[in-house]
Design a protein around this motif. Structure first.
Motif, PDB file in Angstrom:
ATOM      1  N   TRP A  83      -2.119  10.187 -19.849  1.00 28.37           N
ATOM      2  CA  TRP A  83      -1.470   9.766 -18.614  1.00 28.37           C
ATOM      3  C   TRP A  83      -0.213  10.588 -18.352  1.00 28.37           C
ATOM      4  N   TRP A  84       0.599  10.821 -19.392  1.00 24.80           N
ATOM      5  CA  TRP A  84       1.834  11.591 -19.216  1.00 24.80           C
ATOM      6  C   TRP A  84       1.538  13.051 -18.908  1.00 24.80           C
ATOM      7  N   THR A  85       0.475  13.582 -19.479  1.00 25.19           N
ATOM      8  CA  THR A  85       0.093  14.952 -19.137  1.00 25.19           C
ATOM      9  C   THR A  85      -0.300  15.013 -17.667  1.00 25.19           C
ATOM     10  N   TYR A  86      -1.040  14.019 -17.205  1.00 25.14           N
ATOM     11  CA  TYR A  86      -1.413  13.920 -15.789  1.00 25.14           C
ATOM     12  C   TYR A  86      -0.143  13.898 -14.931  1.00 25.14           C
ATOM     13  N   MET A  87       0.835  13.088 -15.318  1.00 29.92           N
ATOM     14  CA  MET A  87       2.074  13.015 -14.537  1.00 29.92           C
ATOM     15  C   MET A  87       2.839  14.331 -14.563  1.00 29.92           C
ATOM     16  N   SER A  88       2.750  15.049 -15.664  1.00 27.51           N
ATOM     17  CA  SER A  88       3.492  16.312 -15.752  1.00 27.51           C
ATOM     18  C   SER A  88       2.911  17.385 -14.834  1.00 27.51           C
ATOM     19  N   VAL A  89       1.624  17.307 -14.534  1.00 30.15           N
ATOM     20  CA  VAL A  89       1.037  18.305 -13.635  1.00 30.15           C
ATOM     21  C   VAL A  89       1.098  17.865 -12.177  1.00 30.15           C
ATOM     22  N   GLU A  90       1.437  16.616 -11.944  1.00 28.59           N
ATOM     23  CA  GLU A  90       1.628  16.115 -10.577  1.00 28.59           C
ATOM     24  C   GLU A  90       3.004  16.567 -10.099  1.00 28.59           C
ATOM     25  N   SER A  91       3.097  17.035  -8.868  1.00 26.72           N
ATOM     26  CA  SER A  91       4.365  17.626  -8.432  1.00 26.72           C
ATOM     27  C   SER A  91       5.203  16.735  -7.517  1.00 26.72           C
ATOM     28  N   GLY A  92       4.610  15.916  -6.704  1.00 24.93           N
ATOM     29  CA  GLY A  92       5.376  15.160  -5.716  1.00 24.93           C
ATOM     30  C   GLY A  92       5.773  13.779  -6.169  1.00 24.93           C
ATOM     31  N   PHE A  93       6.779  13.233  -5.484  1.00 21.34           N
ATOM     32  CA  PHE A  93       7.250  11.886  -5.793  1.00 21.34           C
ATOM     33  C   PHE A  93       6.132  10.862  -5.640  1.00 21.34           C
ATOM     34  N   GLU A  94       5.433  10.903  -4.507  1.00 20.92           N
ATOM     35  CA  GLU A  94       4.407   9.893  -4.239  1.00 20.92           C
ATOM     36  C   GLU A  94       3.338   9.885  -5.322  1.00 20.92           C
ATOM     37  N   GLY A  95       2.907  11.077  -5.736  1.00 22.50           N
ATOM     38  CA  GLY A  95       1.890  11.164  -6.777  1.00 22.50           C
ATOM     39  C   GLY A  95       2.376  10.627  -8.107  1.00 22.50           C
ATOM     40  N   LYS A  96       3.581  11.028  -8.504  1.00 24.88           N
ATOM     41  CA  LYS A  96       4.134  10.552  -9.780  1.00 24.88           C
ATOM     42  C   LYS A  96       4.371   9.046  -9.743  1.00 24.88           C
ATOM     43  N   ASP A  97       4.875   8.551  -8.621  1.00 22.86           N
ATOM     44  CA  ASP A  97       5.130   7.122  -8.482  1.00 22.86           C
ATOM     45  C   ASP A  97       3.820   6.336  -8.581  1.00 22.86           C
ATOM     46  N   TYR A  98       2.807   6.818  -7.896  1.00 23.16           N
ATOM     47  CA  TYR A  98       1.492   6.172  -7.932  1.00 23.16           C
ATOM     48  C   TYR A  98       0.933   6.165  -9.357  1.00 23.16           C
ATOM     49  N   LEU A  99       1.030   7.305 -10.034  1.00 22.21           N
ATOM     50  CA  LEU A  99       0.526   7.391 -11.406  1.00 22.21           C
ATOM     51  C   LEU A  99       1.307   6.488 -12.352  1.00 22.21           C
ATOM     52  N   CYS A 100       2.615   6.404 -12.164  1.00 23.45           N
ATOM     53  CA  CYS A 100       3.424   5.492 -12.990  1.00 23.45           C
ATOM     54  C   CYS A 100       2.959   4.054 -12.814  1.00 23.45           C
ATOM     55  N   GLY A 101       2.690   3.680 -11.569  1.00 19.09           N
ATOM     56  CA  GLY A 101       2.185   2.331 -11.307  1.00 19.09           C
ATOM     57  C   GLY A 101       0.860   2.084 -11.992  1.00 19.09           C
ATOM     58  N   ARG A 102      -0.012   3.070 -11.929  1.00 18.69           N
ATOM     59  CA  ARG A 102      -1.310   2.939 -12.613  1.00 18.69           C
ATOM     60  C   ARG A 102      -1.141   2.880 -14.124  1.00 18.69           C
ATOM     61  N   LEU A 103      -0.222   3.689 -14.660  1.00 15.77           N
ATOM     62  CA  LEU A 103       0.019   3.676 -16.104  1.00 15.77           C
ATOM     63  C   LEU A 103       0.555   2.322 -16.546  1.00 15.77           C
ATOM     64  N   VAL A 104       1.476   1.767 -15.805  1.00 14.31           N
ATOM     65  CA  VAL A 104       2.016   0.443 -16.143  1.00 14.31           C
ATOM     66  C   VAL A 104       0.889  -0.589 -16.131  1.00 14.31           C
ATOM     67  N   SER A 105       0.046  -0.554 -15.121  1.00 14.51           N
ATOM     68  CA  SER A 105      -1.101  -1.476 -15.060  1.00 14.51           C
ATOM     69  C   SER A 105      -2.014  -1.282 -16.253  1.00 14.51           C
TER      70      SER A 105
END
Length: 151
Positions: A83-105
């Motif tokens: 999940w963190w590797t996925y977030m590291s390759v994501e560049s924008g706020f919206e994408g990282k925020d969305y992924l963080c929400g999914r990771l928390v879930s």
């Protein structure tokens, strides 16, 4: 291929990428990705191989291809590091925020083989990262609302 272990393949792909001096960088990257993709054929759940693969693939693929590959990775190996590797390759706020929400879930689901103290740390780190994203992008109100939501 059955005689080669996953750590050996990871080491081999790294060696190919580092010591491939006779050809172009693109050819070295393709050779490393090819080695790692072969490792993933038999080891779809291997976190370490996915993380290496995604990191290298993000240098070659289009944004859509990288996102598709990251989705495949978290489907097959939904480990915290993937999940963190996925977030590291994501560049924008919206994408990282969305992924963080999914990771928390994902971390809140009960089907993990992780010690509770480790899971608690991972959850805290993920929530605080999401808050930090909001603060650094001038979304203080959003950061405050993230902190107010009970996890």
């Amino acid at each position: 291929m059955a005689d080669i272990t996953v750590p050996l393949l990871v080491q081999l792909s790294s060696s190919i990428a580092l010591f491939c001096v006779c050809s172009s960088v693109a050819e070295c990257l393709d050779a490393a990705l090819n080695t790692l993709s072969r490792a993933l054929e038999d080891n779809r759940e291997d976190t370490e191989v996915w993380c290496h693969y995604l990191t290298l693939f993000s240098r070659r693929g289009s944004r859509e291809e990288v996102q598709e590959m990251c989705e495949m990775a978290v489907e097959h190996a939904p480990h915290y590091d993937v999940w963190w590797t996925y977030m590291s390759v994501e560049s924008g706020f919206e994408g990282k925020d969305y992924l963080c929400g999914r990771l928390v879930s994902h971390l809140l689901e009960a089907s993990h083989d992780v010690r509770s103290d480790v899971q608690s740390f991972q959850l805290l780190e993920s929530v605080l990262f999401r808050v930090q994203l909001s603060v650094f992008t001038g979304r203080q109100h959003s950061a405050l609302s993230i902190l107010k939501v009970p996890v």
